[in-house]
Write a protein that holds these residues in place. Structure first.
Motif, PDB file in Angstrom:
ATOM      1  N   LYS A   1       0.825  -1.215   0.000  1.00  0.00           N
ATOM      2  CA  LYS A   1       0.000   0.000   0.000  1.00  0.00           C
ATOM      3  C   LYS A   1       0.862   1.270   0.000  1.00  0.00           C
ATOM      4  CE  LYS A   1      -4.052  -2.018   2.188  1.00  0.00           C
ATOM      5  NZ  LYS A   1      -3.804  -3.367   2.614  1.00  0.00           N
ATOM      6  N   ILE A   2       1.898   1.269   0.826  1.00  0.00           N
ATOM      7  CA  ILE A   2       2.784   2.442   0.907  1.00  0.00           C
ATOM      8  C   ILE A   2       3.469   2.696  -0.431  1.00  0.00           C
ATOM      9  CG2 ILE A   2       4.912   3.343   1.955  1.00  0.00           C
ATOM     10  CD1 ILE A   2       4.009   1.875   4.558  1.00  0.00           C
ATOM     11  N   MET A   3       3.967   1.653  -1.059  1.00  0.00           N
ATOM     12  CA  MET A   3       4.692   1.811  -2.321  1.00  0.00           C
ATOM     13  C   MET A   3       3.774   2.244  -3.466  1.00  0.00           C
ATOM     14  SD  MET A   3       7.948   1.388  -1.835  1.00  0.00           S
ATOM     15  CE  MET A   3       7.692   2.323  -0.334  1.00  0.00           C
ATOM     16  N   ILE A   4       2.538   1.777  -3.450  1.00  0.00           N
ATOM     17  CA  ILE A   4       1.574   2.226  -4.458  1.00  0.00           C
ATOM     18  C   ILE A   4       1.315   3.725  -4.295  1.00  0.00           C
ATOM     19  CG2 ILE A   4      -0.846   2.070  -5.195  1.00  0.00           C
ATOM     20  CD1 ILE A   4      -0.635  -0.990  -4.565  1.00  0.00           C
ATOM     21  N   ILE A   5       1.147   4.179  -3.055  1.00  0.00           N
ATOM     22  CA  ILE A   5       0.940   5.614  -2.801  1.00  0.00           C
ATOM     23  C   ILE A   5       2.162   6.411  -3.248  1.00  0.00           C
ATOM     24  CG2 ILE A   5       0.717   7.354  -0.969  1.00  0.00           C
ATOM     25  CD1 ILE A   5      -1.028   5.229   0.536  1.00  0.00           C
ATOM     26  N   CYS A   6       3.345   5.940  -2.895  1.00  0.00           N
ATOM     27  CA  CYS A   6       4.578   6.647  -3.283  1.00  0.00           C
ATOM     28  C   CYS A   6       4.689   6.770  -4.798  1.00  0.00           C
ATOM     29  CB  CYS A   6       5.809   5.933  -2.733  1.00  0.00           C
ATOM     30  SG  CYS A   6       6.023   6.114  -0.956  1.00  0.00           S
ATOM     31  N   THR A   7       4.405   5.694  -5.490  1.00  0.00           N
ATOM     32  CA  THR A   7       4.541   5.736  -6.948  1.00  0.00           C
ATOM     33  C   THR A   7       3.500   6.669  -7.550  1.00  0.00           C
ATOM     34  OG1 THR A   7       5.572   4.165  -8.454  1.00  0.00           O
ATOM     35  CG2 THR A   7       3.229   3.976  -8.258  1.00  0.00           C
ATOM     36  N   TYR A   8       2.277   6.681  -7.008  1.00  0.00           N
ATOM     37  CA  TYR A   8       1.247   7.586  -7.531  1.00  0.00           C
ATOM     38  C   TYR A   8       1.608   9.050  -7.290  1.00  0.00           C
ATOM     39  CZ  TYR A   8      -1.937   3.815  -8.786  1.00  0.00           C
ATOM     40  OH  TYR A   8      -2.507   2.718  -9.372  1.00  0.00           O
ATOM     41  N   LEU A   9       2.261   9.336  -6.174  1.00  0.00           N
ATOM     42  CA  LEU A   9       2.718  10.709  -5.927  1.00  0.00           C
ATOM     43  C   LEU A   9       3.694  11.165  -7.012  1.00  0.00           C
ATOM     44  CD1 LEU A   9       3.312  10.722  -2.064  1.00  0.00           C
ATOM     45  CD2 LEU A   9       1.525  11.944  -3.325  1.00  0.00           C
ATOM     46  N   GLY A  10       4.474  10.220  -7.521  1.00  0.00           N
ATOM     47  CA  GLY A  10       5.460  10.548  -8.541  1.00  0.00           C
ATOM     48  C   GLY A  10       4.949  10.477  -9.963  1.00  0.00           C
ATOM     49  N   ASN A  11       3.742   9.965 -10.180  1.00  0.00           N
ATOM     50  CA  ASN A  11       3.206   9.859 -11.547  1.00  0.00           C
ATOM     51  C   ASN A  11       3.190  11.220 -12.222  1.00  0.00           C
ATOM     52  OD1 ASN A  11       2.801   7.120 -11.292  1.00  0.00           O
ATOM     53  ND2 ASN A  11       0.576   7.230 -11.166  1.00  0.00           N
ATOM     54  N   GLY A  12       3.868  11.305 -13.343  1.00  0.00           N
ATOM     55  CA  GLY A  12       3.916  12.558 -14.091  1.00  0.00           C
ATOM     56  C   GLY A  12       4.552  13.702 -13.316  1.00  0.00           C
ATOM     57  N   GLY A  13       5.303  13.385 -12.254  1.00  0.00           N
ATOM     58  CA  GLY A  13       5.895  14.429 -11.422  1.00  0.00           C
ATOM     59  C   GLY A  13       4.856  15.188 -10.621  1.00  0.00           C
ATOM     60  N   ALA A  14       3.691  14.578 -10.405  1.00  0.00           N
ATOM     61  CA  ALA A  14       2.527  15.267  -9.831  1.00  0.00           C
ATOM     62  C   ALA A  14       2.829  16.006  -8.533  1.00  0.00           C
ATOM     63  CB  ALA A  14       1.382  14.283  -9.617  1.00  0.00           C
TER      64      ALA A  14
END
Length: 185
Positions: A26-39
């Motif tokens: 769960k933590i890693m999914i959140i981290c990766t989504y924060l970085g999607n497109g440099g969001a």
């Protein structure tokens, strides 16, 4: 198989066998989504541009992000065309959708470190937090099997170079050697 590929595969295998858990998933999914497109970095930069005091830092950050996207996503990925580990090793159960682009370099790592290079210069008090977020985003790409470690390392290096290039360009334009204090345009 090359030595680099063997090292990359060994590191991913270690992460898969020793670090996976339902909480980490769960933590890693959140981290990766924060970085999607440099969001997350674009959001921070946009907020900074609203403030007259920090506007320059916001634009520097956006410049570093744009440069990392052009070089990483626009040029290097298409020149190198490295497939992702989730494609090369299809038996992996994916926690996120398989990305459609190439693997090298990691755009998440590049954007994170491009932004952090600029932000940590001007916000020294938050340097550890910023670096922790950038490292978490970069690591999430390994954890989620969408990048090889060498992709992430290359992304980090590219990001550091883009952040430094953004600040160097400003120094060249303004003629200032030490530009460590945020000033308004």
């Amino acid at each position: 198989m090359s030595l680099l590929q063997n090292i990359d595969n060994s590191i991913l295998e270690f992460i898969k066998n020793n670090m996976h858990s339902s909480i980490m998933d769960k933590i890693m999914i959140i981290c990766t989504y924060l970085g999607n497109g440099g969001a997350i970095w674009i959001a921070i930069a946009a907020l900074l541009t609203i403030s007259k005091k920090y506007r320059k830092v916001g634009f520097l950050t956006l410049g570093a992000l744009a440069l990392s996207a052009i070089l990483g996503e626009g040029i290097l990925k298409h020149l190198i065309q490295r497939t992702r580990p989730c494609i090369d090793i299809p038996a992996i159960d994916m926690l996120i959708a398989k990305p459609l682009s190439y693997s090298f370099p990691s755009g998440h790592a590049a954007s994170a470190f491009a932004a952090v290079t600029v932000l940590s210069k001007y916000f020294k008090k938050y340097r550890i937090v910023l670096l922790g977020l950038a490292l978490s985003i970069a690591f999430s790409r390994l954890y989620l099997y969408v990048h090889y470690p060498s992709d992430v390392i290359a992304g980090i290096i590219l990001g550091l170079m883009c952040g430094k290039a953004s600040m160097t360009l400003l120094q060249f334009i303004t003629g200032k050697i030490d530009d460590s204090e945020p000033i308004a345009f």
